[in-house]
Design a protein around this motif. Structure first.
Motif, PDB file in Angstrom:
ATOM      1  N   LEU A  97     -72.099  76.326 -46.583  1.00 37.99           N
ATOM      2  CA  LEU A  97     -71.419  76.710 -45.346  1.00 37.99           C
ATOM      3  C   LEU A  97     -71.936  78.053 -44.848  1.00 37.99           C
ATOM      4  O   LEU A  97     -72.213  78.223 -43.648  1.00 37.99           O
ATOM      5  CB  LEU A  97     -69.911  76.785 -45.592  1.00 37.99           C
ATOM      6  N   LEU A  98     -72.085  79.012 -45.751  1.00 37.44           N
ATOM      7  CA  LEU A  98     -72.512  80.357 -45.366  1.00 37.44           C
ATOM      8  C   LEU A  98     -73.937  80.376 -44.825  1.00 37.44           C
ATOM      9  O   LEU A  98     -74.294  81.270 -44.052  1.00 37.44           O
ATOM     10  CB  LEU A  98     -72.392  81.309 -46.561  1.00 37.44           C
ATOM     11  N   SER A  99     -74.756  79.419 -45.225  1.00 33.14           N
ATOM     12  CA  SER A  99     -76.149  79.380 -44.761  1.00 33.14           C
ATOM     13  C   SER A  99     -76.354  78.453 -43.565  1.00 33.14           C
ATOM     14  O   SER A  99     -77.473  78.350 -43.060  1.00 33.14           O
ATOM     15  CB  SER A  99     -77.062  78.945 -45.910  1.00 33.14           C
ATOM     16  N   ASP A 100     -75.294  77.801 -43.109  1.00 36.81           N
ATOM     17  CA  ASP A 100     -75.401  76.908 -41.939  1.00 36.81           C
ATOM     18  C   ASP A 100     -75.749  77.735 -40.708  1.00 36.81           C
ATOM     19  O   ASP A 100     -75.028  78.669 -40.357  1.00 36.81           O
ATOM     20  CB  ASP A 100     -74.061  76.184 -41.738  1.00 36.81           C
ATOM     21  N   PRO A 101     -76.855  77.419 -40.018  1.00 35.00           N
ATOM     22  CA  PRO A 101     -77.316  78.275 -38.914  1.00 35.00           C
ATOM     23  C   PRO A 101     -76.391  78.320 -37.699  1.00 35.00           C
ATOM     24  O   PRO A 101     -76.568  79.178 -36.837  1.00 35.00           O
ATOM     25  CB  PRO A 101     -78.675  77.664 -38.548  1.00 35.00           C
ATOM     26  N   GLN A 102     -75.414  77.415 -37.609  1.00 38.00           N
ATOM     27  CA  GLN A 102     -74.511  77.470 -36.457  1.00 38.00           C
ATOM     28  C   GLN A 102     -73.525  78.635 -36.562  1.00 38.00           C
ATOM     29  O   GLN A 102     -72.913  79.023 -35.575  1.00 38.00           O
ATOM     30  CB  GLN A 102     -73.742  76.169 -36.298  1.00 38.00           C
ATOM     31  N   TRP A 103     -73.380  79.189 -37.782  1.00 39.79           N
ATOM     32  CA  TRP A 103     -72.373  80.213 -38.006  1.00 39.79           C
ATOM     33  C   TRP A 103     -72.985  81.594 -38.198  1.00 39.79           C
ATOM     34  O   TRP A 103     -74.059  81.740 -38.775  1.00 39.79           O
ATOM     35  CB  TRP A 103     -71.540  79.890 -39.253  1.00 39.79           C
ATOM     36  N   GLN A 104     -72.242  82.612 -37.734  1.00 34.98           N
ATOM     37  CA  GLN A 104     -72.516  84.000 -38.083  1.00 34.98           C
ATOM     38  C   GLN A 104     -71.383  84.457 -38.997  1.00 34.98           C
ATOM     39  O   GLN A 104     -70.276  84.741 -38.537  1.00 34.98           O
ATOM     40  CB  GLN A 104     -72.577  84.893 -36.844  1.00 34.98           C
ATOM     41  N   PRO A 105     -71.646  84.492 -40.314  1.00 30.33           N
ATOM     42  CA  PRO A 105     -70.560  84.833 -41.239  1.00 30.33           C
ATOM     43  C   PRO A 105     -70.257  86.334 -41.237  1.00 30.33           C
ATOM     44  O   PRO A 105     -71.157  87.170 -41.124  1.00 30.33           O
ATOM     45  CB  PRO A 105     -71.101  84.394 -42.605  1.00 30.33           C
ATOM     46  N   TYR A 106     -68.988  86.649 -41.396  1.00 22.86           N
ATOM     47  CA  TYR A 106     -68.526  88.026 -41.592  1.00 22.86           C
ATOM     48  C   TYR A 106     -67.564  88.022 -42.765  1.00 22.86           C
ATOM     49  O   TYR A 106     -66.563  87.298 -42.752  1.00 22.86           O
ATOM     50  CB  TYR A 106     -67.793  88.557 -40.366  1.00 22.86           C
ATOM     51  N   LEU A 107     -67.854  88.817 -43.767  1.00 24.68           N
ATOM     52  CA  LEU A 107     -66.919  89.011 -44.870  1.00 24.68           C
ATOM     53  C   LEU A 107     -65.962  90.136 -44.469  1.00 24.68           C
ATOM     54  O   LEU A 107     -66.395  91.256 -44.201  1.00 24.68           O
ATOM     55  CB  LEU A 107     -67.678  89.384 -46.140  1.00 24.68           C
ATOM     56  N   VAL A 108     -64.687  89.839 -44.404  1.00 24.88           N
ATOM     57  CA  VAL A 108     -63.703  90.808 -43.917  1.00 24.88           C
ATOM     58  C   VAL A 108     -63.153  91.590 -45.108  1.00 24.88           C
ATOM     59  O   VAL A 108     -62.531  91.019 -46.016  1.00 24.88           O
ATOM     60  CB  VAL A 108     -62.568  90.095 -43.155  1.00 24.88           C
ATOM     61  N   PHE A 109     -63.413  92.914 -45.086  1.00 24.29           N
ATOM     62  CA  PHE A 109     -63.018  93.753 -46.215  1.00 24.29           C
ATOM     63  C   PHE A 109     -63.055  95.202 -45.760  1.00 24.29           C
ATOM     64  O   PHE A 109     -63.845  95.553 -44.870  1.00 24.29           O
ATOM     65  CB  PHE A 109     -63.995  93.549 -47.395  1.00 24.29           C
ATOM     66  N   PRO A 110     -62.218  96.074 -46.359  1.00 21.72           N
ATOM     67  CA  PRO A 110     -62.232  97.484 -45.947  1.00 21.72           C
ATOM     68  C   PRO A 110     -63.598  98.140 -46.168  1.00 21.72           C
ATOM     69  O   PRO A 110     -64.188  98.046 -47.244  1.00 21.72           O
ATOM     70  CB  PRO A 110     -61.161  98.118 -46.840  1.00 21.72           C
ATOM     71  N   GLY A 111     -64.095  98.817 -45.147  1.00 17.78           N
ATOM     72  CA  GLY A 111     -65.415  99.417 -45.205  1.00 17.78           C
ATOM     73  C   GLY A 111     -65.559 100.535 -46.203  1.00 17.78           C
ATOM     74  O   GLY A 111     -66.675 100.848 -46.627  1.00 17.78           O
TER      75      GLY A 111
END
Length: 238
Positions: A97-111
């Motif tokens: 899923l994370l490598s599917d080119p239709q998506w731009q993944p963002y991991l949501v976590f405190p910077g």
């Protein structure tokens, strides 16, 4: 109608050696919304469209907890996937899923816990790829462990949220005021991605869920004409 979190819950229950009992309550619960039948939430599920998608990486028992709000996200956002986090094993569908080119993944976590080079504060909309928000659904201490011990997430940009408002979620509280429940985080992500209607619907749904859950706990009658219910009605099917 099932969704990713309800299927994950069913799989987890099938693996359990003994029944899961929510802390402080042995009352029967609606299988669909996890609230006791007298305060059932099923008729209040909103229907909205969203360009964004959600990926919940859930700690072992999160899908079993009636107070878990990842369930609400899957109720509202049609393209929600859910995976059980394990330190030594990874469901092959997750990296796919994370490598599917239709998506731009963002991991949501405190910077503050991430090297600055990985941190972003906005969601790119010009690339044509749809946002996919990866949420670590767990307690804060569990989420930190999951973040550190998930090498398949290490290449992803980290979306660090800086909301001005404090958490309104009252079912389970973090010791830190800047930590939010999973549904609150998802609503903020949707707003950043331009899915404003979906963000507002999820926000209203969380408020109504909280009201039903606490009213059931303290044996209160629900006022379906209060402000949260009126707000949610605008996102209900005709």
């Amino acid at each position: 109608m099932t969704h990713a979190v309800s299927r994950l819950r069913a799989e987890r229950l099938a693996r359990s050696l003994k029944p899961f009992v929510a802390r402080g309550s042995r009352a029967p619960r609606c299988e669909r919304c996890r609230v006791i039948p007298s305060h059932c939430l099923c008729d209040w599920r909103p229907q909205v469209a969203a360009r964004s998608a959600m990926c919940l990486v859930m700690h072992d028992v999160e899908s079993l907890k009636p107070s878990n709000t990842g369930w609400l996200i899957a109720d509202v956002i049609a393209e929600t996937t859910a995976f059980v986090w394990q330190r030594t094993e990874v469901d092959p569908a997750l990296p796919a899923l994370l490598s599917d080119p239709q998506w731009q993944p963002y991991l949501v976590f405190p910077g503050e816990f991430v090297v600055p080079e990985r941190v972003v504060s906005r969601v790119a909309t010009e690339s044509g790829r749809r946002p996919l928000f990866i949420l670590l659904d767990a307690t804060w201490s569990e989420a930190r462990k999951m973040f550190r011990k998930s090498p398949y997430l290490e290449h992803l940009p980290v979306l660090s949220l800086q909301p001005e408002q404090l958490s309104r979620y009252t079912l389970r509280r973090s010791k830190r005021d800047d930590h939010f429940c999973t549904a609150e985080v998802a609503a903020l992500c949707l707003e950043l991605a331009g899915d404003v209607e979906a963000s507002a619907a999820l926000d209203a749904y969380l408020d109504v869920f909280t009201e039903h859950y606490l009213a059931a706990k303290f044996q209160r009658v629900i006022d379906t004409d209060d402000e949260p219910h009126r707000r949610l009605k605008t996102f209900m099917p005709a």
